[in-house]
Design a protein around this motif. Structure first.
Motif, mmCIF file in Angstrom:
data_model
loop_
_atom_site.group_PDB
_atom_site.id
_atom_site.type_symbol
_atom_site.label_atom_id
_atom_site.label_comp_id
_atom_site.label_asym_id
_atom_site.label_seq_id
_atom_site.Cartn_x
_atom_site.Cartn_y
_atom_site.Cartn_z
ATOM 1 N N ASP A 165 0.791 -1.221 0.000
ATOM 2 C CA ASP A 165 0.000 0.000 0.000
ATOM 3 C C ASP A 165 0.826 1.275 0.000
ATOM 4 N N THR A 166 2.132 1.171 0.241
ATOM 5 C CA THR A 166 3.004 2.340 0.166
ATOM 6 C C THR A 166 4.296 1.956 -0.559
ATOM 7 N N GLU A 167 5.072 2.966 -0.941
ATOM 8 C CA GLU A 167 6.322 2.708 -1.640
ATOM 9 C C GLU A 167 7.355 2.022 -0.757
ATOM 10 N N ALA A 168 7.079 1.943 0.539
ATOM 11 C CA ALA A 168 8.007 1.284 1.459
ATOM 12 C C ALA A 168 8.115 -0.217 1.183
ATOM 13 N N TRP A 169 7.244 -0.754 0.333
ATOM 14 C CA TRP A 169 7.313 -2.186 0.021
ATOM 15 C C TRP A 169 8.694 -2.562 -0.531
ATOM 16 N N GLU A 170 9.335 -1.627 -1.239
ATOM 17 C CA GLU A 170 10.618 -1.933 -1.869
ATOM 18 C C GLU A 170 11.716 -2.211 -0.853
ATOM 19 N N SER A 171 11.540 -1.717 0.361
ATOM 20 C CA SER A 171 12.540 -1.976 1.400
ATOM 21 C C SER A 171 12.394 -3.384 1.977
ATOM 22 N N ARG A 172 11.252 -4.036 1.717
ATOM 23 C CA ARG A 172 10.994 -5.370 2.260
ATOM 24 C C ARG A 172 11.205 -6.479 1.231
#
Length: 385
Positions: A10-17
């Motif tokens: 749901d947010t661009e933070a997915w790329e860090s995971r």
């Protein structure tokens, strides 16, 4: 409920995971997933996911759990959604997720990386439409026999929710959009070692009779039964002027036999000597394990796909020990997915993809201006200049 992994992108933070892999197989190059809700959607924020970006490319990506876990003594539930947005005509693309152990190289994650479970839709053209459910057992990938089929209206371009439930009694259930597609014992539909095995020393007796039906010995073909389908025409005569020396021996033409009754078959009766299908004596199987549902080291999830057609969106990944919780999450998602048909229609109209928009019955665009010049639709193969 205990949730071991959850991803909604749901947010661009997915790329860090998540970590993209550079792995590629023999069919083509590697590509990367992109963050998207697709060309059309009911709720863009809710439906943001990772989308396969390129045709004829490998797409491999994975994420590790914060802590590895074992499903010993409890249910294991995997759930995720797939939207094959480009699913038209001869669409071909995998849509399955892999459950992974904790120790694997994410940057090299690919087709040869060992996995625990592979689960999800596999659609290619008109011949392949199934839900894959593959377990790794002692280094071997065990496929379900037979496949879990996808019906015609289950392999369309809309978002579908796939759920797998494994129970500690080594039974399973697969759900599509909340409806059960398959269930039963893992030992029955996969090549896990069964509790018993055939005795290799046992042999079928020489006098064992397996023929369930036999010809009735008291019945024979009637003497007047005619099974000759074609006969010489008895009414034909030698043509006038027929010369045997020049024309050869004359033969009457063939005609359908009016007395023909068809092929005769003897009547079948129950075989009084029938003993049934022979089965070898059963022994205890030393390789049998009751707990084939069990995975002691669950540490990651990933998608490793060869994509002929791009545009498949993956979302709403959930790993938990509660089917009830997965159902609750799924019911909320389904309320969004149910609005997709209307969303697609609106998108098609906005993009001038509705063929009825702005066209009359002959495929000619409407012209509001008073113009004597005839307007020809050059894109319509039915028009001739």
């Amino acid at each position: 409920a205990e949730v071991f992994f959850e991803e909604a992108f749901d947010t661009e933070a997915w790329e860090s995971r998540w970590v993209h892999s550079t792995w590629k197989g023999g069919n083509g190059p590697a590509s990367k997933f992109e963050w998207s809700a697709g060309e059309w959607f009911a709720d863009e924020k809710v439906q943001m996911g990772i989308r396969t970006a390129d045709n004829m490319h490998y797409h491999s990506i994975s994420a590790k759990l914060q802590e590895p876990f074992s499903n010993r003594g409890k249910d294991l539930v995997m759930q995720f959604s797939v939207k094959h947005e480009a699913n038209e005509f001869s669409f071909c693309g995998g849509g399955y997720i892999k459950l992974l152990p904790s120790s694997f190289d994410q940057e090299k994650f690919g087709g040869d990386t060992p996995y625990l479970i592979m689960f999800g839709p596999d659609v290619c053209g008109y011949d392949i439409a199934r839900i894959h459910l593959i377990f790794t057992w002692r280094g071997q990938n065990l496929l379900r026999k037979p496949d879990i089929p996808l019906e015609y209206d289950e392999k369309n371009e809309y978002t579908h929710l796939y759920t797998l439930v494994l129970h500690p009694d080594s039974t399973y259930a697969v759900y599509l959009d909340g409806k059960e597609k398959s269930s039963g014992s893992l030992h029955e539909s996969w090549d896990f070692p069964n509790k018993t095995m055939d005795d290799p020393a046992d042999r079928k007796p020489a006098d064992w009779v397996e023929a369930q039906k036999i010809d009735n010995p008291d019945k024979s073909k009637p003497a007047d039964w005619v099974d000759e389908q074609r006969i010489r025409d008895p009414t034909a005569t030698v043509p006038e002027g027929w010369d045997v020396e020049e024309d050869g021996v004359w033969e009457a033409p063939m005609i359908t036999n009016p007395k023909y009754k068809g092929a005769w078959f003897p009547e079948q009766i129950d075989n009084p000597a029938y003993k049934g299908a022979w089965k070898p004596r059963q022994l205890e199987n030393p390789d049998y394990e009751a707990e084939v549902y069990l995975f002691e080291d669950i540490g990651g999830v990933g998608f490793e796909l060869w994509t002929v057609n791009n545009g498949s969106i993956f979302d709403n990944i959930l790993i938990t020990d509660s089917h009830a919780h997965a159902k609750e999450v799924g019911e909320k998602l389904k309320k969004v997915f149910e609005k997709e048909k209307a969303a697609k229609k609106t998108w098609e109209k906005a993009k001038n993809k509705d063929t009825s928009s702005g066209m009359d019955d002959e495929g000619i665009e409407d012209d509001d201006e008073d113009d004597d010049t005839e307007t020809i639709n050059l894109d319509d193969p039915r028009e001739e200049l």
